[in-house]
Design a protein around this motif. Sequence first.
Motif, PDB file in Angstrom:
ATOM      1  N   CYS A   1      28.513  19.978  51.034  1.00 37.45           N
ATOM      2  CA  CYS A   1      28.492  21.391  51.415  1.00 37.45           C
ATOM      3  C   CYS A   1      27.078  21.923  51.568  1.00 37.45           C
ATOM      4  O   CYS A   1      26.878  23.037  52.011  1.00 37.45           O
ATOM      5  CB  CYS A   1      29.240  22.230  50.388  1.00 37.45           C
TER       6      CYS A   1
ATOM      7  N   TRP B   1      36.659  18.820  47.671  1.00 31.31           N
ATOM      8  CA  TRP B   1      35.746  19.962  47.761  1.00 31.31           C
ATOM      9  C   TRP B   1      36.437  21.157  47.140  1.00 31.31           C
ATOM     10  O   TRP B   1      37.651  21.187  47.006  1.00 31.31           O
ATOM     11  CB  TRP B   1      35.378  20.267  49.221  1.00 31.31           C
TER      12      TRP B   1
ATOM     13  N   LEU C   1      30.178  19.064  55.438  1.00 27.03           N
ATOM     14  CA  LEU C   1      31.561  19.374  55.061  1.00 27.03           C
ATOM     15  C   LEU C   1      32.298  20.119  56.176  1.00 27.03           C
ATOM     16  O   LEU C   1      33.493  19.883  56.405  1.00 27.03           O
ATOM     17  CB  LEU C   1      31.582  20.192  53.761  1.00 27.03           C
TER      18      LEU C   1
ATOM     19  N   LYS D   1      32.488  25.154  48.377  1.00 27.46           N
ATOM     20  CA  LYS D   1      31.682  25.119  49.593  1.00 27.46           C
ATOM     21  C   LYS D   1      30.438  26.002  49.477  1.00 27.46           C
ATOM     22  O   LYS D   1      29.956  26.552  50.463  1.00 27.46           O
ATOM     23  CB  LYS D   1      32.512  25.533  50.812  1.00 27.46           C
TER      24      LYS D   1
END
Lengths: 583, 247, 242
Positions: C73, C51, C33, C54
Amino acid sequence: MSEDIAYHEYDVLVIGAGGAGLRAAIEAAEGGLKTAVLGKSLLGKAHTVMAEGGVAAALGNVDPQDGWETHFYDTMRSGHFVSDYRMAEIHAKESPDRVLELEYWGAVFDRTPEGKIMQRPFGAHTFRRLAHVGDRTGKELIRTLEQKLMTLDVDVFQEITATKLFKDQDRVAGCIAYYRDDGRFAVFTAKAVVIATGGWGKAYKVTSNSWESTGDGAALAFRAGAELADMEMVQFHPTGMTWPPGARGILVTEGVRGEGGLLFNSEGERFMEKYDPARKELSSRDVVARGIYKEVKAGRGTPHGGAWLDITHKGAAFIKRKLPGMYEQLLSLADVDITKSHFEVAPTIHYTMGGLRVEAQTGATSVPGLFAAGECAAGLHGANRLGGNSLSDILVFGRRAGAGAMEYAKNAKMPKIDGAEVQAEMQRVLAPLARTEGENPYRLHEELQEIMANHVGIERNGPSLEAGLQKMQELRERTEHMQAKGSRQFNPGWHGVFDVQNMTLLSEAILRGAIARKESRGAQWRTDFPDEMEDQGRVNYVQRLTDHGIEVRPEPVPQMPEELAALFKRGVAPGLANSARKE
Amino acid sequence: MAQTAESLQPTKRKSHSLPYWVEPTFTVVALGLFGLYTLWLVFFQSSGQFHNYLSPFFSPTESWGIKVLPAIWVLWSPLLFRATCYYYRKEIYRGFFHDPVSCAVPESRKYYFGETRFPFNWANLHRWFWYVAVIVLVFLWIDAVQAFIFNGHFGIGLGSIIMLINVSLLTAYTFSCHAFRHLIGGGSQKFSCSDGRPTTRYKWWNRVSTWNENHGTYAWVSMFFVWFTDVYIRLLMNGVIHDVRFF
Amino acid sequence: MPDEITLSVYRGDKSGGQEVEFKVPMQTGMVVLDALHFIQAHDAPDLAVRWNCKAAHCGSCSAEINGSPKLLCKTRVDDYVGEVIHVRPMHSFPVIKDLVTDVSWNYEKLRQVPAFQPAIKAPFTLQQRDVDRIQEFRNCIECFLCQNICHVLRDHDAKDRYWGPRLMIRIAELEMHPLDTGDRLELLKGAAGVGMCNITKCCTVVCPQGIDITDNGIIPLKERVADVYWDPLGGLVRKLHK
């Protein structure tokens, strides 16, 4: 413009699909009103999901001496007495019911040996008070609310961004929003609107917040005439990850210290003994965060600018049982086995105590028909929030804002939204896509974060704040000219334009609040005014957006009635005083 | 400590696992060979007894007047028990039907109805085959005891030990079964008595759950050992080897 | 460590698309990510990726990395040293744009599950051992990677006949709640289609939360269906017991 716009009408419109928003929507829908929820993400992904430690409620399941008075006492003291005592009182009295209500809706908390809801200790709570599910309480909470909401007749709009609130005369009339997936517009007319969009931690680079925490709702309401308060109060959580770079800021739960973790500087000294000899690592968050910061500044920091957190002495089995999420997180992201080695932590932006100024009973803002609850609202946490109080906050005041909006909507007619205003807003929103050149939203976001880190971080002083304000105003000017490449279809660059605009507005308010408060109190630490001013400090700095910009004025903190004020005169928490008397 | 320079070295953090086709191929080969061996027994062998050692394929010897091929008399029940076993089903669907051959590997067949139709819905009868398997297990334990009795006297031969291990593995396999785990306690909704103490069913469920984690291992090892036991006894019968007597 | 890594990222929408290569400077401990964020900030500001946190708590950033369903992530770039990292959207759901897929079907089905129906009012008296197994299921982050890998949905697109592992886990957590009085077995056997699962366990393999979906969730549900529909004897015993 020949746009295909969807028009919707609701009694109650909730903007924000985190815990507070969902709880508000449940309340309004159960009251039989036509209700909708808008969320920037998918349902159940909001920042609530990241809350780890627990929800604070004086159930007294493990410490029977606990009661609402002690919870109230702890909250007011940690908020350094600039909290709205009425909110703190309602919160302390109602949280147990809200937690039990969740259990009835299907939440499954950890249990005591007697089969009751388990409660754990946390920093600056007198008693063991946090109902929890391992280190994933927020997820249990939002999932339960999501599942309850699904049983009700509520329209949920996922991945949709509101960009402007409309008004009909003085009162709120609804909003315009665009779908993130394809950029279509939708106009929502509503008798009452609840803002529950959370905080704006993303204005800072090192933060535990998810991308959504850009303060949209607070900024929209501020532009619509609602007042902000306590904006200078931004909480640093003492323990965020420092390494690797991509993981910097990710939260290491307070539970690590709650379960016995110790902090050391690079010289191996347990430095919290200096800063708070009584409570040491379990002091309040502002004190611990400042302690780490001071050690780093004095040259006793760890390689990546933090402190060592060590819980290895508790043994691998204990750590894996009590902190499974933390063990896994540090192992997979940072290659650290916390059962075998200490690890680096540093303060990270965690929570915005300030926000929309609301009435304690109903969550009403200064704009008729506009309500707010949760992190985007101010008042409960004052100058420093207690761990666990945010989950109870969203339940208690989410419900109250939902009820407040419902009462208002029942007695109101459907407002009108001016078509010309809709057209103008659509043009403004689409403009960045049409520009052939302009500022890059990603770059401006970085610049914003840099200003915030350099000028209004943990340590603040007048000249630096003034310089920061100057830069922020220049930056705000530039945010009007951002360009987004690509189409309206799921375009993060375009979405970022509005996030950055909202954050710069609120960041200016943070700077102005910090400049106005000429003292140190809780999260506000000014080296040029290092002391807490007992009397002239007991004010809230209230901000309003006018045609000439932001205006700041001090408002005295509401005075507690005699019976509440008496709780603080014994110099010891009410629960402890009562049990002492019984003995 | 991860933050030291040492851990910043360019290392490949994970070694990649075996190619996806290894597991299904093993299944096909192992089950295929076992199947062929079983067919050979059914059609070409009429007994599996060497003095007090009895091959598990031919137990019990008593057929109460029912006339079928000796191996078939007992074989159908363990075979159906294994064929409907939750662990073997996974391996069979992957290995023989490629449904799917491995995770995220595309399937070629369009038509799929899972376990909703005959014959695959018979997997729901697993518990019934478990009941029968337990009965067979009783006979196998009797056989194992017999294996320690040489002409009316206690003794230990290599065959006795092999048969004891065999029946132990079969017991482990049978009592780590998913259906048994459900019947013994998993099916109940509450695990505590009103005084807060655990129910007996909970204690059993908890115990069977730990066995159940190794159900797949027991499945393979016990199958291998059944084959090995039969081979050992058959070699004795044909005089190829001689049993070792320890006692 | 190489200075630079190569990502080949799917770009496209419902009308089609292809992978596009990007070079990203390597940073210690970087996850996929992070690399995608670098691409957004420097090369492709309109690269669509979903997303939120994270930190592997929210389950938004599901995608397929070199053919395996993963959270972006949580997947370290240094797991792929010396390889091009191919990032594609989830296969089982319609692509909206780039790595973002339309997962609304899952929410439709979640709405159709009859909710928790407690026998009594809270506060409940429940022991930890009573809730352990449902807490495992409630650890789900709704990333839908199990739905994505499930071959019934992935290869046979049988969404009309099977609701998928996530929904099985949702039903399991209700059926196994000590105080729930609801009965979802007819639904399970019928519309939700537990019989479509052939327990090949790919859902369990990909679950980022380590939930034992098949052994602890789906198989016990299959056994509950067998209790009622394949076991008349057991049914009689239960009736007499009541």
